[in-house]
Design a protein around this motif. Structure first.
Motif, short mmCIF file in Angstrom:
data_model
loop_
_atom_site.label_atom_id
_atom_site.label_comp_id
_atom_site.label_asym_id
_atom_site.label_seq_id
_atom_site.Cartn_x
_atom_site.Cartn_y
_atom_site.Cartn_z
N ALA A 274 1.93 36.97 136.48
CA ALA A 274 2.57 36.25 135.69
C ALA A 274 3.05 34.86 135.88
O ALA A 274 2.87 33.86 134.78
CB ALA A 274 4.09 37.25 135.44
N TRP A 275 2.89 34.40 137.26
CA TRP A 275 3.11 33.12 137.44
C TRP A 275 2.14 32.35 136.86
O TRP A 275 1.68 31.38 136.40
CB TRP A 275 3.35 32.72 138.80
CG TRP A 275 3.62 31.38 139.04
CD1 TRP A 275 2.53 30.69 139.54
CD2 TRP A 275 4.57 30.52 139.12
NE1 TRP A 275 3.18 29.29 139.72
CE2 TRP A 275 4.14 29.20 139.46
CE3 TRP A 275 6.05 30.71 138.69
CZ2 TRP A 275 5.31 28.36 139.50
CZ3 TRP A 275 7.06 29.71 138.47
CH2 TRP A 275 6.39 28.48 138.95
N CYS A 276 0.78 32.87 137.33
CA CYS A 276 -0.50 32.20 136.88
C CYS A 276 -0.76 32.22 135.50
O CYS A 276 -1.04 31.11 135.13
CB CYS A 276 -1.62 33.07 137.81
SG CYS A 276 -1.77 32.86 139.43
N VAL A 277 -0.60 33.24 134.94
CA VAL A 277 -0.53 33.27 133.32
C VAL A 277 0.40 32.25 132.70
O VAL A 277 0.11 31.30 131.86
CB VAL A 277 -0.53 34.63 132.63
CG1 VAL A 277 -0.34 34.58 131.32
CG2 VAL A 277 -1.71 35.48 133.29
N GLY A 278 1.59 32.26 133.06
CA GLY A 278 2.65 31.55 132.62
C GLY A 278 2.48 30.24 132.82
O GLY A 278 2.35 29.24 131.69
N LEU A 279 2.27 29.61 134.05
CA LEU A 279 2.00 28.26 134.27
C LEU A 279 0.62 27.78 133.49
O LEU A 279 0.72 26.76 132.85
CB LEU A 279 1.79 27.96 135.82
CG LEU A 279 1.56 26.47 136.00
CD1 LEU A 279 2.76 25.57 135.52
CD2 LEU A 279 1.53 26.42 137.68
N GLY A 280 -0.49 28.54 133.66
CA GLY A 280 -1.60 28.39 133.05
C GLY A 280 -1.54 27.88 131.44
O GLY A 280 -1.82 26.99 130.84
N ALA A 281 -0.58 29.01 130.80
CA ALA A 281 -0.20 28.84 129.31
C ALA A 281 0.31 27.54 129.08
O ALA A 281 0.24 26.57 128.24
CB ALA A 281 0.40 30.02 128.81
N ALA A 282 1.32 27.30 129.95
CA ALA A 282 2.21 26.03 130.07
C ALA A 282 1.45 24.88 129.98
O ALA A 282 1.74 23.90 129.27
CB ALA A 282 3.31 26.14 130.99
N LEU A 283 0.56 24.87 130.88
CA LEU A 283 -0.35 23.52 131.08
C LEU A 283 -1.32 23.42 129.78
O LEU A 283 -1.25 22.36 129.43
CB LEU A 283 -1.01 23.79 132.30
CG LEU A 283 -0.33 23.56 133.80
CD1 LEU A 283 -1.25 24.09 134.93
CD2 LEU A 283 0.00 22.18 133.84
N ALA A 284 -1.54 24.59 129.49
CA ALA A 284 -2.58 24.46 128.17
C ALA A 284 -1.94 23.63 127.06
O ALA A 284 -2.42 22.83 126.44
CB ALA A 284 -3.13 25.75 127.92
N VAL A 285 -0.61 24.34 126.79
CA VAL A 285 0.32 23.84 125.62
C VAL A 285 0.50 22.52 125.84
O VAL A 285 0.48 21.60 125.04
CB VAL A 285 1.29 24.76 125.35
CG1 VAL A 285 2.25 24.28 124.42
CG2 VAL A 285 0.82 26.30 125.08
N ARG A 286 1.23 22.14 127.08
CA ARG A 286 1.76 20.84 127.32
C ARG A 286 0.48 19.74 127.29
O ARG A 286 0.49 18.75 126.78
CB ARG A 286 2.52 20.76 128.49
CG ARG A 286 3.34 19.55 128.76
CD ARG A 286 4.44 19.31 127.90
NE ARG A 286 5.17 17.95 128.35
CZ ARG A 286 4.54 16.82 128.09
NH1 ARG A 286 3.27 16.47 127.21
NH2 ARG A 286 5.27 15.60 128.35
N LEU A 287 -0.30 19.98 128.13
CA LEU A 287 -1.47 18.95 128.30
C LEU A 287 -2.28 19.00 127.05
O LEU A 287 -3.07 17.90 127.06
CB LEU A 287 -1.88 19.27 129.69
CG LEU A 287 -1.16 19.06 130.88
CD1 LEU A 287 -1.90 19.48 132.08
CD2 LEU A 287 -0.56 17.75 130.97
#
Length: 133
Positions: free
Chosen positions: A114-127
């Motif tokens: 969940a951490w990998c998917v969540g942080l990956g998604a957050a980075l993709a959206v934010r950056l």
């Protein structure tokens, strides 16, 4: 460029955490007591790509903290790596009953995925947002 400080710090922590995971995996042994067939072959395929991912996460985090636009590009690449890592682990774990091995085995796996998917998604959206002028 706006500095996404929290995400930059999370990238650095995550990169360091993945490195610590592999050190522990190969020194103290983090494998389940009765791993499914193919578990070690699957896991042993990850240190190299995870190492590259860690370098990307840590470098991106540092560059973002410094306000460098290169941090954004490297962060988006790392986001894809985190999404792939989290989803491939989830796929293996669900297909091989890893989430049914008891809370001691299941919870850490679920959290990491969940951490990998969540942080990956957050980075993709934010950056991935356009840079405002």
């Amino acid at each position: 460029m706006e500095k996404p400080k929290a995400l930059a710090v999370l990238q650095i922590i995550t990169g360091a955490g993945i490195i610590c995971f592999w050190i522990a995996f190969f020194t103290v042994g983090l494998a389940p007591e009765n791993p499914p067939d193919g578990y070690f072959a699957f896991e042993h395929s990850f240190p190299l790509p995870d190492g590259v991912l860690c370098l990307g996460l840590i470098a991106s985090g540092i560059l973002l903290l410094k306000g460098s636009p290169k941090g954004r590009t490297l962060g988006l690449i790392s986001a894809g790596g985190l999404l792939f890592l989290g989803l491939i682990d989830f796929s293996f774990n669900i297909q091989n009953g890893m989430y049914a091995m008891g809370l001691g085995e299941s919870l850490p796996n679920m959290f990491i995925n969940a951490w990998c998917v969540g942080l990956g998604a957050a980075l993709a959206v934010r950056l991935g947002k356009p840079i405002s002028s």
